[in-house]
Scaffold this motif. Structure first.
Motif, short mmCIF file in Angstrom:
data_model
loop_
_atom_site.label_atom_id
_atom_site.label_comp_id
_atom_site.label_asym_id
_atom_site.label_seq_id
_atom_site.Cartn_x
_atom_site.Cartn_y
_atom_site.Cartn_z
N SER A 1 4.23 -5.04 2.60
CA SER A 1 4.55 -3.67 2.90
C SER A 1 5.66 -3.63 3.96
CB SER A 1 3.25 -3.09 3.57
OG SER A 1 2.36 -2.99 2.58
N PHE B 1 -6.94 4.45 -7.05
CA PHE B 1 -7.01 3.12 -6.30
C PHE B 1 -8.54 2.74 -6.39
CE2 PHE B 1 -3.54 5.62 -3.98
CZ PHE B 1 -2.49 4.91 -4.41
N THR C 1 0.82 -1.20 0.03
CA THR C 1 -0.02 -0.10 -0.10
C THR C 1 0.76 1.44 0.01
OG1 THR C 1 -0.28 -0.06 2.26
CG2 THR C 1 -1.89 -1.12 1.14
N GLU C 2 0.27 2.10 -0.45
CA GLU C 2 0.96 3.67 -0.33
C GLU C 2 0.15 4.52 0.67
OE1 GLU C 2 1.93 5.68 -4.25
OE2 GLU C 2 1.23 3.77 -5.20
N GLN C 3 1.11 4.77 1.52
CA GLN C 3 0.46 5.97 2.61
C GLN C 3 0.38 7.44 2.22
OE1 GLN C 3 -0.74 4.36 4.95
NE2 GLN C 3 -0.38 2.44 4.08
N LEU D 1 -2.41 -7.24 3.43
CA LEU D 1 -1.82 -5.68 3.11
C LEU D 1 -0.62 -5.28 4.06
CD1 LEU D 1 -5.40 -3.66 3.62
CD2 LEU D 1 -3.96 -4.22 1.46
N LEU E 1 -8.17 0.84 -0.66
CA LEU E 1 -7.10 0.22 -0.20
C LEU E 1 -5.83 0.69 -0.45
CD1 LEU E 1 -8.22 -3.51 -1.63
CD2 LEU E 1 -8.45 -2.68 0.93
N SER E 2 -5.62 1.71 -1.15
CA SER E 2 -4.33 2.45 -1.77
C SER E 2 -3.41 1.38 -2.12
CB SER E 2 -3.80 3.17 -0.63
OG SER E 2 -4.77 4.35 -0.34
N VAL E 3 -3.54 0.33 -2.81
CA VAL E 3 -2.74 -0.79 -3.08
C VAL E 3 -2.04 -0.37 -4.61
CG1 VAL E 3 -2.47 -3.01 -4.29
CG2 VAL E 3 -3.71 -2.80 -2.06
N ASN E 4 -0.66 -0.50 -4.58
CA ASN E 4 0.16 -0.06 -5.67
C ASN E 4 0.26 -1.34 -6.65
OD1 ASN E 4 2.53 0.38 -7.66
ND2 ASN E 4 2.66 2.13 -6.54
N ASN F 1 -7.36 -2.60 -7.43
CA ASN F 1 -7.91 -2.52 -6.32
C ASN F 1 -9.25 -2.65 -6.02
OD1 ASN F 1 -5.99 -0.46 -4.21
ND2 ASN F 1 -5.31 -0.25 -6.31
#
Length: 228
Positions: free
Chosen positions: A182, A104, A93-95, A178, A121-124, A167
Motif C-alpha cells: 500500500s 470484501f 487495501t482500499e480506504q 496490509l 480487510l478491504s483488500v483489492n 478477502n
C-alpha cells in the motif's frame, strides 16, 4: 518499463488472439504470453488465482500481479527488495469503503463462527505481490475452493466474485501484509493528477470489466506523466 527502474519480465495472461497481443506489445522485449480460455465472466475473475499452475512462473522472484488498470508512475526497485524479503503476500487495501463489505467478503466473514476478528480487510484483488509462487499455493488453492463454493451457492452474484472470496481466504489463512504494498499504491483518480502521489503504482480501480470508462482517464494520466 519507463519508470520502474526494474528489469521486469512481463507475463501476459490473455484470452485474446496471441498474434494480436504480440503485435500490440511489440515494444516489450522481455515478455511471455500465456494463452487462457475463459468460458464465463466468473471463470475469468477466478483465473488470477490459477497462476500457481503455470510452471513458467516458478522461476520468477518476486511476482507482481496487476490488472490492466494500473500505471507505473515511479521506481519500484525498493518494492522488489521488500517483496523478496517478505514471506507474506503483499496486498493493497482500499480506504473509504466502510459499509461496502459485500465487495470484501463481508457475507463470509461476518457469519464465520471460527473467526475471532470479523473486521473487513478491504483488500483489492487487482494488485498483489509475493516473493515466489510456492509461497502462495495454499492461499490461492483456498481462494479457488471458496470461489467455486460461492458460485455454486449464488451464481453470477457479487458475493461470488473473486475479490470477496480472496478477502475471506486471507482472513482464514493469515500470512498477509496490509502495509508494505500500500505504501507504493495510489487508488482511484478524479482527474486531478497534480494531487496524485508518485508512489510507484496508480490503480484506476473500481468496477468489474468496466474498462471503457477508465481508458480516457488512464490515457490522460499517461500523457501527464510524459510532460511532468
Amino acid at each position: 518499463m519507463k519508470r520502474s527502474n526494474v528489469n521486469f519480465t512481463f507475463i501476459i495472461i490473455t484470452d485474446l488472439d496471441i498474434d494480436d497481443v504480440m503485435e500490440a506489445t511489440s515494444f516489450i522485449i522481455k515478455k511471455k504470453i500465456i494463452p487462457a480460455h475463459f468460458l464465463s465472466k466468473m471463470e475469468y475473475l477466478y483465473a488470477r488465482f490459477t497462476i500457481t499452475r503455470f510452471d513458467k512462473l516458478s522461476s520468477y522472484q518476486p511476482v507482481i500481479y496487476s490488472d490492466i488498470d494500473v500505471i507505473c508512475n515511479a521506481s519500484l526497485k525498493s518494492l522488489v527488495e521488500t517483496a523478496l524479503l517478505n514471506e507474506n503476500i503483499l496486498v493493497n487495501t482500499e480506504q473509504g469503503k466502510e459499509g461496502q463489505d459485500i465487495w470484501f467478503g463481508g457475507e463470509f466473514i461476518s457469519t464465520d463462527p471460527y473467526l475471532e476478528d470479523r473486521q473487513a480487510l478491504s483488500v483489492n484483488s487487482g494488485l498483489f505481490c509475493f516473493n515466489n509462487i510456492r509461497s502462495v499455493i495454499p492461499l490461492f488453492q483456498t481462494t479457488l475452493r471458496i470461489c467455486h463454493a460461492a458460485y455454486t451457492k449464488w451464481g453470477h452474484d457479487l458475493k461470488a466474485y473473486d475479490q470477496p472470496c480472496f478477502n475471506y481466504a486471507l482472513k482464514k489463512m493469515g500470512r498477509f501484509d496490509l502495509t508494505a504494498l500500500s505504501a507504493y499504491v495510489v487508488n482511484f483518480s478524479d482527474g486531478n493528477f497534480d494531487a496524485m502521489e508518485a508512489r510507484g503504482l496508480a490503480h484506476f480501480c473500481g468496477g468489474v470489466g468496466v474498462f471503457s470508462s477508465k481508458y480516457k482517464l488512464m490515457s490522460e494520466y499517461a500523457k501527464y506523466l510524459e510532460i511532468s
